[in-house]
Every structure is written in structure tokens, then in C-alpha cells.
Design a protein around this motif. Structure first.
Motif, PDB file in Angstrom:
ATOM      1  N   ALA A 112      -1.735  -0.485  46.925  1.00 42.44           N
ATOM      2  CA  ALA A 112      -0.277  -0.645  46.803  1.00 42.44           C
ATOM      3  C   ALA A 112       0.146  -0.521  45.342  1.00 42.44           C
ATOM      4  N   LEU A 113      -0.635  -1.130  44.454  1.00 39.01           N
ATOM      5  CA  LEU A 113      -0.296  -1.088  43.029  1.00 39.01           C
ATOM      6  C   LEU A 113      -0.459   0.313  42.455  1.00 39.01           C
ATOM      7  N   GLN A 114      -1.472   1.042  42.906  1.00 40.06           N
ATOM      8  CA  GLN A 114      -1.661   2.418  42.435  1.00 40.06           C
ATOM      9  C   GLN A 114      -0.498   3.305  42.893  1.00 40.06           C
ATOM     10  N   LYS A 115      -0.059   3.077  44.129  1.00 38.30           N
ATOM     11  CA  LYS A 115       1.082   3.845  44.637  1.00 38.30           C
ATOM     12  C   LYS A 115       2.338   3.508  43.820  1.00 38.30           C
ATOM     13  N   ALA A 116       2.510   2.234  43.501  1.00 40.48           N
ATOM     14  CA  ALA A 116       3.655   1.818  42.690  1.00 40.48           C
ATOM     15  C   ALA A 116       3.591   2.448  41.301  1.00 40.48           C
ATOM     16  N   TRP A 117       2.386   2.545  40.747  1.00 39.12           N
ATOM     17  CA  TRP A 117       2.193   3.197  39.444  1.00 39.12           C
ATOM     18  C   TRP A 117       2.721   4.637  39.498  1.00 39.12           C
ATOM     19  N   MET A 119       4.921   5.811  41.594  1.00 37.67           N
ATOM     20  CA  MET A 119       6.377   5.768  41.757  1.00 37.67           C
ATOM     21  C   MET A 119       7.095   5.449  40.440  1.00 37.67           C
ATOM     22  N   LEU A 120       6.419   4.733  39.547  1.00 35.55           N
ATOM     23  CA  LEU A 120       7.009   4.429  38.242  1.00 35.55           C
ATOM     24  C   LEU A 120       6.894   5.632  37.299  1.00 35.55           C
ATOM     25  N   LYS A 179       7.166   2.644  28.415  1.00 41.29           N
ATOM     26  CA  LYS A 179       6.897   1.716  29.529  1.00 41.29           C
ATOM     27  C   LYS A 179       5.414   1.748  29.910  1.00 41.29           C
ATOM     28  N   THR A 182       3.469  -0.102  27.352  1.00 39.50           N
ATOM     29  CA  THR A 182       3.625  -1.550  27.534  1.00 39.50           C
ATOM     30  C   THR A 182       2.698  -2.046  28.647  1.00 39.50           C
ATOM     31  N   CYS A 183       2.657  -1.314  29.747  1.00 37.81           N
ATOM     32  CA  CYS A 183       1.777  -1.697  30.857  1.00 37.81           C
ATOM     33  C   CYS A 183       0.312  -1.705  30.407  1.00 37.81           C
ATOM     34  N   LEU A 184      -0.118  -0.613  29.772  1.00 37.13           N
ATOM     35  CA  LEU A 184      -1.523  -0.517  29.351  1.00 37.13           C
ATOM     36  C   LEU A 184      -1.896  -1.661  28.412  1.00 37.13           C
ATOM     37  N   VAL A 195      -5.913   2.539  32.872  1.00 42.11           N
ATOM     38  CA  VAL A 195      -4.938   1.727  33.606  1.00 42.11           C
ATOM     39  C   VAL A 195      -5.576   0.456  34.145  1.00 42.11           C
ATOM     40  N   ALA A 203      -4.793   6.174  39.089  1.00 35.40           N
ATOM     41  CA  ALA A 203      -3.639   5.982  38.210  1.00 35.40           C
ATOM     42  C   ALA A 203      -3.828   6.686  36.874  1.00 35.40           C
TER      43      ALA A 203
ATOM     44  N   ALA B 112      -2.109  -4.075  33.937  1.00 36.63           N
ATOM     45  CA  ALA B 112      -1.191  -2.944  33.721  1.00 36.63           C
ATOM     46  C   ALA B 112      -0.476  -2.582  35.026  1.00 36.63           C
ATOM     47  N   LEU B 120       8.817  -1.431  38.604  1.00 35.93           N
ATOM     48  CA  LEU B 120       9.321  -0.676  39.749  1.00 35.93           C
ATOM     49  C   LEU B 120      10.299  -1.517  40.576  1.00 35.93           C
ATOM     50  N   CYS B 183       4.408   1.258  49.563  1.00 35.44           N
ATOM     51  CA  CYS B 183       3.278   0.810  48.738  1.00 35.44           C
ATOM     52  C   CYS B 183       2.384  -0.147  49.526  1.00 35.44           C
ATOM     53  N   ASN B 187      -2.198  -0.205  51.614  1.00 36.81           N
ATOM     54  CA  ASN B 187      -3.367  -1.092  51.695  1.00 36.81           C
ATOM     55  C   ASN B 187      -4.081  -0.976  53.032  1.00 36.81           C
TER      56      ASN B 187
END
Lengths: 251, 251
Positions: A112-117, A119-120, A179, A182-184, A195, A203, B112, B120, B183, B187
Motif C-alpha cells: 500500500a505504501l509503495q503504491k502511495a509513493w 501516486m505521490l 518532497k 524530505t521523505c528520504l 526509499v 519505489a 520515507a 498523499l 493502495c 496489500n
């Protein structure tokens, strides 16, 4: 036998150094290289993508403005399982599942987080860079693909490829990469170059594919590439450098 | 002794059922409850936030339009380490580090990506809901806070709180939650009810805080809450339900 290798369908460049230039097809290519899986590339020019996809049974990934199916590359065909997989994300998931002895690019719990990455990064980094990139990409395509690319993109944007980008795209791009930076940095000192800190994941291929796309199509001597690679004290040049061994193209 | 407990600085509601209504302060509250750490709440009305923060040495988290420092809650004070921590993300990181025997809310390697999740969700979900929420929030605040909230927000938006939201905010909200749903579904079956699949993390508190904020300020009998909780076949109501035991407020 080469006929039994995994096949990656990719869009060719005009010359050898420009093969595998697309940020989308670079993701599965680097994933295959990273996993150490043997494969061969089937090069498909832009006007032929839809026909090839239909012929091999690759699913469409999107809709066109007129509501009809849109077919895109990458597509992967795996003769071992006889699976045809469209879309770089789905290919990453497929390869993780089908080859469990290779390093996972979507580690357990991170899907889910990789997909959100993705999308960002897409609207904040890829889209402003795409505006800047349009004429550069067109320059490195073979003639039939270049004509197709120019015609379809100029229809979509309603202007010449050379007139799409403006200075504000550079500002948006710098903000978007800010952005990402900042995440990294949230990973902490020494872990801010991947990532997920200390392991390569999908990612990273999302991000590095974007930079290789820019480097190949702009050319390393161009003002545009120099400007891009100077952002954030050259962080992105160092970032991309980590993946040099996974850039291999079988041409 | 209560004076030795961790202190969470939070914004009060007008009555008991409306205490801890803010999506931002709900994050550290649920984190403390989830980790099983003892704490007490210091309730600070809106007009007093800046003064309290300056007094306890809490760092500002943002700039105002005029360039001066902006102070926000949550803030956490830990008497054991004498640390004062502003910002829900920094509090999450602090608590993970300072109490390593409690379950981590930012698992190793995910920092990250968790930050990207926040980036997001904020513009795609929280912002459109904020527009809808403004009058609801104002209704549940004590008089001094309500006056401050209305005046500062109406200055910022240039209109009455009741006139900020439009039907397009509901459309944007549904689209934003649709992205979150996409997202979560990555999973896989049975793992689509927590951001990291089978463990609660900060990314869940980002999301669930938003829904509790809406439920508390709209009221469960309101049309707005019914509309929100009916989205995506009621998925979000089930999602929030998982966190009921971490909603505890010490009032």
C-alpha cells in the motif's frame, strides 16, 4: 533457447544509446536486472503497441479520451507460466510472486505504501518533468515513433511539443523533488539514499527511472540535464549512480 | 505521581464527548494508547496555544502568512527525558525511539514511505474534508476557541465558515479516499484493512484520525457523517471500528 526467455516489450530509441528510455519500461527492466532473471527484449514502435498488445493478449491499462481502450508498454510475457502482464507495478508484483527466490521489490507489508509513493511521485515529479521532456523524447525516437509521439501529444496538449513547458514546470519539479528528498531524509543519516533505507525496492525504480529517462533523452551535455542534476546539491546524480549496474539493456 | 507522566497538549471540545477531536492530536493520543504508555492531557484553548508553546519551549511547526512563527498542537512533554516535541510525526518518531520496548508505529525501513503516505493523504483526503468540516468543528469548540477558530479561518478563506465547502469537496474527498482504497487493496485479500497489512502503523493513525475528527464534529446522526460513512460500501466505518480501543481520552 532464447525463445524460452521472459520477454519484455519495450519502446525503441533511434540509436543504441537511446534504447529503453521510457521511465515506465525502465522499471521492469531494472527489476529483471536486479533480480538476475534472464530475459530478452521485443522492441515495439509506438504505432504498433496497440496491435502487438491485442495480438499477445495484454490487457489495456487505461482509457483514451474517446472511451476506447488504451494499451501501453511495458508488457511482460513469461513462457514458463504463460502469463502476459501489463503495467510496471503489476509486473513487479508478478515477478516477486513467480520468482520467490529473487530479492523482493515490494517487501512484505509495503504494498500500500509503495503504491502511495507512486501516486505521490507521479503528479509532483513526473508530470512537470514530462512537460520539459516532450521535445527531448521526440528527438531520440525512430522516425515512425517520433511522428506518432508528436502527433498524439500535440493533439492532447493542443500546442507544439516545444511550447508545452514553461519555467513554472522547473519550479514544480524542484518542489516535487524537494518532497521526495524530505521523505528520504526521514530514514535518517546514511539511509537517505534508498526509499526503504537499506534495500532496493520498486519505489526506487519509480524514481530512478525518471532520472534515466531524462538523462537519455536530454543528453548529459544539455543545459536541461545539467540543471536537473544540479538540483538539491547534486543529490539525484548520486542517487541514480547507485543503480548503474541495473541499467543494462540487451541491444 | 501524575506530575511525572508524559503530558500531551491537546485542544478541548465544548463537552466531554468532544474532547480530543483534532485529527492531528488524535494521532499521538492513539499512539500513546496503542503503545500502552501512561500520560495525562493538558487542555489548551486555541487562543492560548502560542503562549503555552513558547512557555514550555515547544518549537513552532510552520509560518503564518505574515512570516511569523506558527505554533500548533499536538505537543508532547516527556518528564523522563525532559524533551518537548512538536508535530505528530516527530512525536511518533520520538516515542518509537524513547520507548523501544513498545510496538513501533514507524517500522524499520518504512519512514520515507510513511511520510509519503502523509503527503498523499493530506491534500487528497484531509483538505476537501476540512472544507466540509469547518462549521462542524466550530460547533463543538468552547466559546473562546470557537470565536478564535471562526475569526482566523474566515480571515484565511475570505468567507463565512458555512460558505467554504461545495459539492466538489465531496467529489474530491471520494476521489481521495478512492486512492487510499486502491493502495490498501494492493496489500491483498484480508490485508486491506491496515496500511501495512498486518500491523498498525502511524499511517493508519493519519487516516483514522481524520475519520474520528469527522465523526466527533459532525455527530453520528448528521447527514454529513452518514454520507461519509456510506462511501465505498461502508469500508471506512469498518476501518475506524478497528481502532475503537485506542480512542480513549482521559477526561
Amino acid at each position: 533457447m532464447s525463445s524460452e526467455l521472459i520477454v519484455l516489450y519495450d519502446i525503441p530509441g533511434r540509436e543504441k544509446q537511446w534504447m529503453s528510455w521510457s521511465p515506465n519500461t525502465l522499471k521492469p527492466r531494472m527489476t529483471l536486472n536486479y533480480k538476475g532473471l534472464q530475459y530478452r527484449t521485443e522492441w515495439v514502435e509506438y504505432p504498433d503497441i496497440e496491435g502487438v498488445c491485442k495480438k499477445i493478449g495484454a490487457r489495456p491499462t487505461d482509457k483514451k479520451a474517446d472511451g476506447s481502450d488504451r494499451y501501453t508498454l511495458p508488457v511482460l510475457y513469461d513462457p514458463r507460466t504463460q502469463r502476459v502482464v501489463s503495467d510496471s507495478w503489476d509486473i513487479a508484483r508478478y515477478l516477486d510472486d513467480a520468482y520467490p527466490d529473487t530479492p523482493r521489490v515490494v517487501p512484505a507489508g509495503s504494498a500500500a505504501l509503495q503504491k502511495a509513493w507512486h501516486m505521490l511521485v507521479l503528479p509532483t515529479v513526473l508530470v512537470p518533468l514530462l512537460h520539459i521532456q516532450l521535445p527531448h523524447v521526440c528527438n531520440i525516437l525512430p522516425p515512425r515513433s517520433a511522428e506518432y509521439f508528436r502527433r498524439t501529444r500535440e493533439d492532447a496538449f493542443g500546442k507544439k511539443l516545444e511550447e508545452v513547458h514553461s519555467e513554472s514546470d522547473w519550479e514544480k519539479l524542484e518542489q516535487g523533488l524537494g518532497k521526495v528528498k524530505t521523505c528520504l531524509e526521514e530514514n535518517g543519516e546514511g539511509k537517505d539514499m534508498l526509499v526503504m533505507g537499506d534495500q532496493i525496492t520498486h519505489a526506487d525504480f519509480v524514481l530512478v527511472g525518471i532520472f534515466i529517462w531524462a538523462r537519455k533523452s536530454m543528453g548529459e551535455d544539455s543545459d536541461a540535464w545539467k540543471r536537473l542534476s544540479a538540483l538539491h546539491d547534486g543529490k539525484w546524480l548520486k542517487y541514480v549512480g547507485q543503480f548503474a549496474k541495473y541499467e543494462y539493456v540487451d541491444v
